[in-house]
Design a protein around this motif. Structure first.
Motif, PDB file in Angstrom:
ATOM      1  N   MET A 191     -13.798   1.904 -15.878  1.00  0.00           N
ATOM      2  CA  MET A 191     -13.337   3.232 -15.485  1.00  0.00           C
ATOM      3  C   MET A 191     -11.942   3.108 -14.878  1.00  0.00           C
ATOM      4  SD  MET A 191     -15.620   5.968 -13.424  1.00  0.00           S
ATOM      5  CE  MET A 191     -15.149   7.668 -13.213  1.00  0.00           C
ATOM      6  N   ILE A 192     -11.046   3.923 -15.394  1.00  0.00           N
ATOM      7  CA  ILE A 192      -9.644   3.858 -14.980  1.00  0.00           C
ATOM      8  C   ILE A 192      -9.190   5.256 -14.569  1.00  0.00           C
ATOM      9  CG2 ILE A 192      -7.267   3.397 -15.742  1.00  0.00           C
ATOM     10  CD1 ILE A 192      -8.505   1.443 -17.851  1.00  0.00           C
ATOM     11  N   ALA A 193      -8.623   5.371 -13.373  1.00  0.00           N
ATOM     12  CA  ALA A 193      -8.078   6.657 -12.939  1.00  0.00           C
ATOM     13  C   ALA A 193      -6.575   6.660 -13.153  1.00  0.00           C
ATOM     14  CB  ALA A 193      -8.403   6.895 -11.469  1.00  0.00           C
ATOM     15  N   VAL A 194      -6.069   7.781 -13.655  1.00  0.00           N
ATOM     16  CA  VAL A 194      -4.635   7.986 -13.858  1.00  0.00           C
ATOM     17  C   VAL A 194      -4.280   9.193 -13.005  1.00  0.00           C
ATOM     18  CG1 VAL A 194      -2.823   8.368 -15.577  1.00  0.00           C
ATOM     19  CG2 VAL A 194      -4.979   7.270 -16.255  1.00  0.00           C
ATOM     20  N   GLN A 195      -3.489   8.992 -11.957  1.00  0.00           N
ATOM     21  CA  GLN A 195      -3.293  10.050 -10.979  1.00  0.00           C
ATOM     22  C   GLN A 195      -1.816  10.221 -10.633  1.00  0.00           C
ATOM     23  OE1 GLN A 195      -6.344  11.542  -8.983  1.00  0.00           O
ATOM     24  NE2 GLN A 195      -6.990  11.061 -11.056  1.00  0.00           N
ATOM     25  N   GLY A 196      -1.406  11.468 -10.489  1.00  0.00           N
ATOM     26  CA  GLY A 196      -0.033  11.742 -10.083  1.00  0.00           C
ATOM     27  C   GLY A 196       0.598  12.792 -10.961  1.00  0.00           C
ATOM     28  N   PRO A 197       1.775  13.310 -10.541  1.00  0.00           N
ATOM     29  CA  PRO A 197       2.413  14.390 -11.292  1.00  0.00           C
ATOM     30  C   PRO A 197       2.733  14.040 -12.753  1.00  0.00           C
ATOM     31  CG  PRO A 197       3.745  13.720  -9.388  1.00  0.00           C
ATOM     32  CD  PRO A 197       2.454  13.025  -9.268  1.00  0.00           C
ATOM     33  N   PHE A 198       2.898  12.755 -13.077  1.00  0.00           N
ATOM     34  CA  PHE A 198       3.186  12.386 -14.464  1.00  0.00           C
ATOM     35  C   PHE A 198       1.939  11.936 -15.236  1.00  0.00           C
ATOM     36  CE2 PHE A 198       7.542  12.142 -12.797  1.00  0.00           C
ATOM     37  CZ  PHE A 198       8.196  12.901 -13.775  1.00  0.00           C
ATOM     38  N   ALA A 199       0.757  12.130 -14.648  1.00  0.00           N
ATOM     39  CA  ALA A 199      -0.479  11.712 -15.317  1.00  0.00           C
ATOM     40  C   ALA A 199      -0.629  12.418 -16.666  1.00  0.00           C
ATOM     41  CB  ALA A 199      -1.686  11.987 -14.421  1.00  0.00           C
ATOM     42  N   ALA A 218       4.102   6.066  -5.065  1.00  0.00           N
ATOM     43  CA  ALA A 218       4.242   6.161  -6.527  1.00  0.00           C
ATOM     44  C   ALA A 218       3.240   7.177  -7.080  1.00  0.00           C
ATOM     45  CB  ALA A 218       4.040   4.797  -7.170  1.00  0.00           C
ATOM     46  N   THR A 219       2.026   7.176  -6.536  1.00  0.00           N
ATOM     47  CA  THR A 219       1.003   8.124  -6.988  1.00  0.00           C
ATOM     48  C   THR A 219       1.376   9.561  -6.617  1.00  0.00           C
ATOM     49  OG1 THR A 219      -0.629   6.379  -6.654  1.00  0.00           O
ATOM     50  CG2 THR A 219      -1.478   8.623  -6.951  1.00  0.00           C
ATOM     51  N   ARG A 220       1.938   9.745  -5.438  1.00  0.00           N
ATOM     52  CA  ARG A 220       2.325  11.092  -4.999  1.00  0.00           C
ATOM     53  C   ARG A 220       3.531  11.617  -5.788  1.00  0.00           C
ATOM     54  NH1 ARG A 220      -1.766  12.421  -3.022  1.00  0.00           N
ATOM     55  NH2 ARG A 220      -2.544  12.062  -0.921  1.00  0.00           N
ATOM     56  N   SER A 221       4.483  10.741  -6.098  1.00  0.00           N
ATOM     57  CA  SER A 221       5.729  11.244  -6.673  1.00  0.00           C
ATOM     58  C   SER A 221       5.794  11.036  -8.182  1.00  0.00           C
ATOM     59  CB  SER A 221       6.929  10.562  -6.014  1.00  0.00           C
ATOM     60  OG  SER A 221       6.904   9.182  -6.315  1.00  0.00           O
ATOM     61  N   SER A 222       4.989  10.109  -8.726  1.00  0.00           N
ATOM     62  CA  SER A 222       5.103   9.814 -10.138  1.00  0.00           C
ATOM     63  C   SER A 222       3.709   9.641 -10.760  1.00  0.00           C
ATOM     64  CB  SER A 222       5.956   8.554 -10.312  1.00  0.00           C
ATOM     65  OG  SER A 222       6.016   8.199 -11.650  1.00  0.00           O
ATOM     66  N   VAL A 223       3.243   8.422 -10.848  1.00  0.00           N
ATOM     67  CA  VAL A 223       1.896   8.195 -11.387  1.00  0.00           C
ATOM     68  C   VAL A 223       1.420   6.791 -11.026  1.00  0.00           C
ATOM     69  CG1 VAL A 223       2.813   7.534 -13.672  1.00  0.00           C
ATOM     70  CG2 VAL A 223       0.444   8.311 -13.487  1.00  0.00           C
ATOM     71  N   GLY A 224       0.126   6.704 -10.751  1.00  0.00           N
ATOM     72  CA  GLY A 224      -0.484   5.407 -10.465  1.00  0.00           C
ATOM     73  C   GLY A 224      -1.750   5.259 -11.282  1.00  0.00           C
ATOM     74  N   ILE A 225      -2.108   4.009 -11.628  1.00  0.00           N
ATOM     75  CA  ILE A 225      -3.401   3.798 -12.286  1.00  0.00           C
ATOM     76  C   ILE A 225      -4.271   2.882 -11.438  1.00  0.00           C
ATOM     77  CG2 ILE A 225      -2.741   4.328 -14.654  1.00  0.00           C
ATOM     78  CD1 ILE A 225      -2.575   1.299 -15.157  1.00  0.00           C
ATOM     79  N   PHE A 226      -5.551   3.186 -11.474  1.00  0.00           N
ATOM     80  CA  PHE A 226      -6.520   2.545 -10.596  1.00  0.00           C
ATOM     81  C   PHE A 226      -7.678   2.006 -11.423  1.00  0.00           C
ATOM     82  CE2 PHE A 226      -5.290   5.058  -6.653  1.00  0.00           C
ATOM     83  CZ  PHE A 226      -4.418   5.935  -7.260  1.00  0.00           C
ATOM     84  N   ASP A 227      -8.033   0.755 -11.177  1.00  0.00           N
ATOM     85  CA  ASP A 227      -9.268   0.224 -11.751  1.00  0.00           C
ATOM     86  C   ASP A 227     -10.412   0.661 -10.834  1.00  0.00           C
ATOM     87  OD1 ASP A 227     -11.365  -1.167 -12.859  1.00  0.00           O
ATOM     88  OD2 ASP A 227     -10.637  -3.161 -12.259  1.00  0.00           O
ATOM     89  N   GLY A 256       3.852   4.506 -18.904  1.00  0.00           N
ATOM     90  CA  GLY A 256       4.330   5.043 -17.628  1.00  0.00           C
ATOM     91  C   GLY A 256       5.533   4.331 -17.063  1.00  0.00           C
ATOM     92  N   ARG A 257       6.004   3.310 -17.818  1.00  0.00           N
ATOM     93  CA  ARG A 257       7.086   2.483 -17.277  1.00  0.00           C
ATOM     94  C   ARG A 257       8.317   3.297 -16.907  1.00  0.00           C
ATOM     95  NH1 ARG A 257       8.027  -3.172 -20.168  1.00  0.00           N
ATOM     96  NH2 ARG A 257       9.043  -1.891 -21.728  1.00  0.00           N
ATOM     97  N   GLU A 258       8.673   4.248 -17.774  1.00  0.00           N
ATOM     98  CA  GLU A 258       9.880   5.040 -17.495  1.00  0.00           C
ATOM     99  C   GLU A 258       9.729   5.931 -16.262  1.00  0.00           C
ATOM    100  OE1 GLU A 258      10.138   8.640 -20.335  1.00  0.00           O
ATOM    101  OE2 GLU A 258       9.011   7.132 -21.456  1.00  0.00           O
ATOM    102  N   HIS A 259       8.495   6.160 -15.832  1.00  0.00           N
ATOM    103  CA  HIS A 259       8.267   6.977 -14.635  1.00  0.00           C
ATOM    104  C   HIS A 259       8.039   6.118 -13.392  1.00  0.00           C
ATOM    105  CE1 HIS A 259       8.058  10.424 -17.197  1.00  0.00           C
ATOM    106  NE2 HIS A 259       7.024   9.945 -17.861  1.00  0.00           N
ATOM    107  N   GLY A 260       8.137   4.818 -13.537  1.00  0.00           N
ATOM    108  CA  GLY A 260       7.903   3.942 -12.385  1.00  0.00           C
ATOM    109  C   GLY A 260       6.438   3.837 -12.020  1.00  0.00           C
ATOM    110  N   ILE A 277       0.843  -1.200   0.000  1.00  0.00           N
ATOM    111  CA  ILE A 277       0.000   0.000   0.000  1.00  0.00           C
ATOM    112  C   ILE A 277       0.876   1.248   0.000  1.00  0.00           C
ATOM    113  CG2 ILE A 277      -1.632   1.346   1.405  1.00  0.00           C
ATOM    114  CD1 ILE A 277      -2.940  -1.325   2.203  1.00  0.00           C
ATOM    115  N   VAL A 278       1.944   1.223   0.802  1.00  0.00           N
ATOM    116  CA  VAL A 278       2.814   2.395   0.913  1.00  0.00           C
ATOM    117  C   VAL A 278       3.514   2.671  -0.421  1.00  0.00           C
ATOM    118  CG1 VAL A 278       4.874   3.341   2.038  1.00  0.00           C
ATOM    119  CG2 VAL A 278       3.103   2.229   3.407  1.00  0.00           C
TER     120      VAL A 278
END
Lengths: 371, 130
Positions: free
Chosen positions: A151-159, A41-50, A222-226, A35-36
Motif C-alpha cells: 500500500m502506497i500513499a501519494v499525498q500533496g498538491p501535486f498528487a 515536501a508533502t505540504r507544498s508538493s508531493v510525498g509518497i509513503f510506504d 514526481g521528480r520535477e516537483h521535488g 522529518i521537516v
C-alpha cells in the motif's frame, strides 16, 4: 526471537539510507533525510509513503456487508461500489478497538467485495475479534491480503498530477472518499482518494510483486516537483497537524467514540452492531473529558504523557500526541482535557518534564489546506 | 576545537580542556555524528551558570521534531558560562558543532581526569559500529 517483517519496499528503503524502525512488527522507514523536509515536501508538493504495514482484510459474498455492518459503528449495508467510509470497531462497552476504512469495490468481472483497512498494531487483535462472528454470517469469503499486497500513499498538491500520468483517466474523477479497482501498467491496482496527511491525495493497493515498480514510477513522475519519499516520522507530524487521531495515542479501548470527538462515525439508527447498546447510552450523557487541540507557548513541544494542569495546579488532563509543527512553526499537541475546560481559548498549563508551560485550547485541525 | 584532540562520552558529548585566565576550563559540546542522528532540532534546555555538575550528570537536553535527548556532562565542574544564544539559533549548533556550537564551559580542578572518556579514535570507532 521475533524478527520484524519486511514490506515489499523494505530493501528499497534500506538501499536509500532510510533510518529504519520496527513498527507493529514491520521494519519501516522513520525518515530518509529529515522529518521537516519530508513534511514540507508533502505540504507544498508531493510525498509518497510506504504504508504496507496497514492491515488489509478482504470480505466477499452475499453476507459480507451484513457481517461488516455488525462489526462497525457505521452502516455498511447501504454502501455501493466505489464508496469508502471511516468507521470504528467497538467492544461491548463501547471502547474503541480500532479505527478503520471500509471500502465497497467491484472487480472487473463485476463481483462486489469489501476491503477493511485496519491499523498495523491492531491487525492481530482484529482478526481474533472478527473470527467468532464469521459463523453467524455464513458464506462470507474472508482473506487477510496484507502480505500479498503493498500500500502506497501519494499525498500533496501535486498528487493528482502524478496519478494523472500513471493511472487511467477515470481515476482522476474519483471524489474524496471514493475508491476504484483499476490498473497500473496493466497490473491490478485499487486506488482511493483518501489519506492521513490533511492534503489531497490517493492511496494505492497493488500486488507485492508490482510494488517496487509502482514506487519507482511515482518517484520518477514526481521528480520535477521535488517529490520525496516520506517516513513514519513525517507521517505522524502531518496527521497531527491535520488533527487525525492515531490508535494507541488518542484512541484505545478505554476511550469511546464520543469522547474522542468521533461521534460522526457512529450511526445508531435502526442498527444492531457490536457496542451499539453501550454507545446509545453514552451518546446522551456528556463525558467528563474531551479530545482537544493545544497550542503550547514557546518552542518546547509537550509530548505524550505530559500532564495538563488548571490554574491551581490540579491535573485536568493528559497529552496524547505532541510535536513541533513544521508548517506552523510552534508546538502543537492533542490530548484529553476535563470537558469543563475544553472550550476554545481556554488557557491551561502543561507540565513538560517538570517545567510548567502555558498552553491554549485551539480549534482542530491545526492545519487546513487551502483548496 | 580540533576534534582529534578532544575526549568523548559514548553519549556523544565532547570535552576539551583550555586555560582561561589561569584557570582550567572544560568546554563541552555535542558531536557532528549526534547532530546528524538527531536532525530537525527545535529546542534546547541549558543549565544555570553556577550549577555544580559531576561527570555523568544530565545538564540539559536537545529536542528534535521526533524526540528528546538528554545531555550528559563528561567531567566534574562548575558551570561558568552557558552558550545561551544557541537556544534561538540551533542551526549554529548543527553547522559548527566543534566551534561556535559549544554548549557550556565548566571550571574544573587542576587535576581533572579525562581517562574515563573515549579518545577520538575510540569514539569514531563507536560511531562506525552504531
Amino acid at each position: 526471537m521475533l524478527t520484524s517483517q519486511n514490506t515489499p519496499l523494505t530493501s528499497w528503503h534500506r538501499a536509500h539510507q532510510a533510518r529504519m524502525v520496527d513498527f507493529a512488527g514491520f521494519e519501516m522507514p522513520i525518515q530518509y533525510s529529515s522529518i521537516v523536509a519530508e513534511h514540507l515536501a508533502t505540504r507544498s508538493s508531493v510525498g509518497i509513503f510506504d504504508i504496507s504495514h496497514m492491515g488489509r482484510l478482504r470480505f466477499e459474498g452475499v453476507e459480507a456487508s451484513r457481517l461488516l455492518d455488525f462489526l462497525l459503528t457505521r452502516r455498511v449495508t447501504d454502501m455501493r461500489p466505489g464508496m469508502v467510509r471511516y468507521s470504528l470497531m467497538c467492544n461491548a462497552e463501547g471502547g474503541i478497538l480500532d479505527d478503520v476504512l471500509v471500502s465497497c469495490l467491484k472487480t472487473p468481472s463485476d463481483r462486489e467485495f469489501f476491503l477493511l483497512v485496519v491499523n498495523a498494531s491492531n491487525r492481530a487483535k482484529i482478526l481474533k475479534w472478527i473470527q467468532p462472528h464469521m459463523a453467524e454470517f455464513p458464506g462470507v469469503e474472508f482473506a487477510d491480503v496484507t502480505e500479498d499486497t503493498a500500500m502506497i500513499a501519494v499525498q500533496g498538491p501535486f498528487a493528482t498530477n502524478l496519478i494523472e500520468r500513471l493511472l487511467p483517466a477515470k481515476v482522476l474523477n474519483l471524489k474524496y472518499y471514493r475508491s476504484i479497482v483499476t490498473e497500473q501498467m496493466s497490473k491490478p491496482c485499487i486506488v482511493s482518494r483518501t489519506g492521513y496527511t490533511g492534503e489531497d491525495g490517493f492511496e494505492l493497493i497493488v500486488r507485492s510483486q508490482d510494488a517496487l515498480r509502482v514506487w519507482e514510477n511515482l518517484l520518477l513522475a514526481g521528480r520535477e516537483h521535488g517529490i520525496l519519499p516520506v517516513g513514519l516520522g513525517a507521517r505522524d507530524t502531518l496527521r497531527l497537524e491535520a488533527a487525525m487521531p492515531l490508535y494507541g495515542h488518542e484512541l484505545n479501548e478505554q476511550i469511546d467514540p464520543f469522547t474522542a470527538g468521533l461521534g460522526f462515525a457512529v450511526n445508531l439508527e435502526e442498527r444492531i452492531f457490536l457496542g451499539a447498546s453501550a454507545l446509545s447510552e453514552k451518546q446522551n450523557c456528556a463525558g467528563n473529558i474531551s479530545r482537544v487541540g493545544l497550542r503550547v507557548t514557546g518552542r518546547r513541544p509537550a509530548r505524550e504523557g505530559c500532564c495538563l494542569l488548571d490554574t491551581e495546579g490540579n491535573v485536568v488532563g493528559e497529552v496524547t500526541s505532541g510535536t513541533f509543527s513544521p508548517t506552523l512553526q510552534y508546538p502543537i499537541a492533542m490530548g484529553y482535557l476535563s470537558s469543563a475546560l475544553s472550550r476554545t481559548g481556554q488557557v491551561i498549563e502543561v507540565d513538560i518534564r517538570g517545567s510548567k508551560t502555558e498552553a491554549q485550547v485551539v480549534e482542530l485541525p491545526f492545519y487546513h489546506r487551502t483548496k | 576545537m580540533n576534534p582529534e584532540t578532544l575526549r568523548y562520552n559514548s553519549s556523544h558529548e565532547w570535552v576539551g580542556i583550555v586555560e582561561e585566565n589561569g584557570e582550567q576550563i572544560a568546554i563541552v559540546g555535542i558531536t557532528d555524528f549526534a547532530l546528524e542522528q538527531l536532525t530537525d532540532l527545535v529546542y534546547m534546555a541549558l543549565p544555570q551558570v553556577g550549577t555544580q555538575l559531576s561527570a555523568g550528570d544530565e545538564f540539559g537536553e536537545v529536542e528534535s521534531v521526533k524526540a528528546v535527548s538528554p545531555l550528559y556532562c563528561p567531567v566534574d565542574g562548575q558551570v561558568v558560562e552557558v552558550h545561551q544564544e544557541l537556544v534561538d539559533n540551533l542551526e549554529q549548533l548543527a553547522q559548527d558543532p566543534f566551534g561556535s556550537g559549544w554548549i557550556i564551559k565548566l571550571r574544573v580542578g587542576g587535576n581533572v581526569s579525562l581517562d574515563n572518556l573515549l579518545d577520538y579514535d575510540a569514539y569514531r570507532k563507536q560511531c562506525a559500529e552504531a
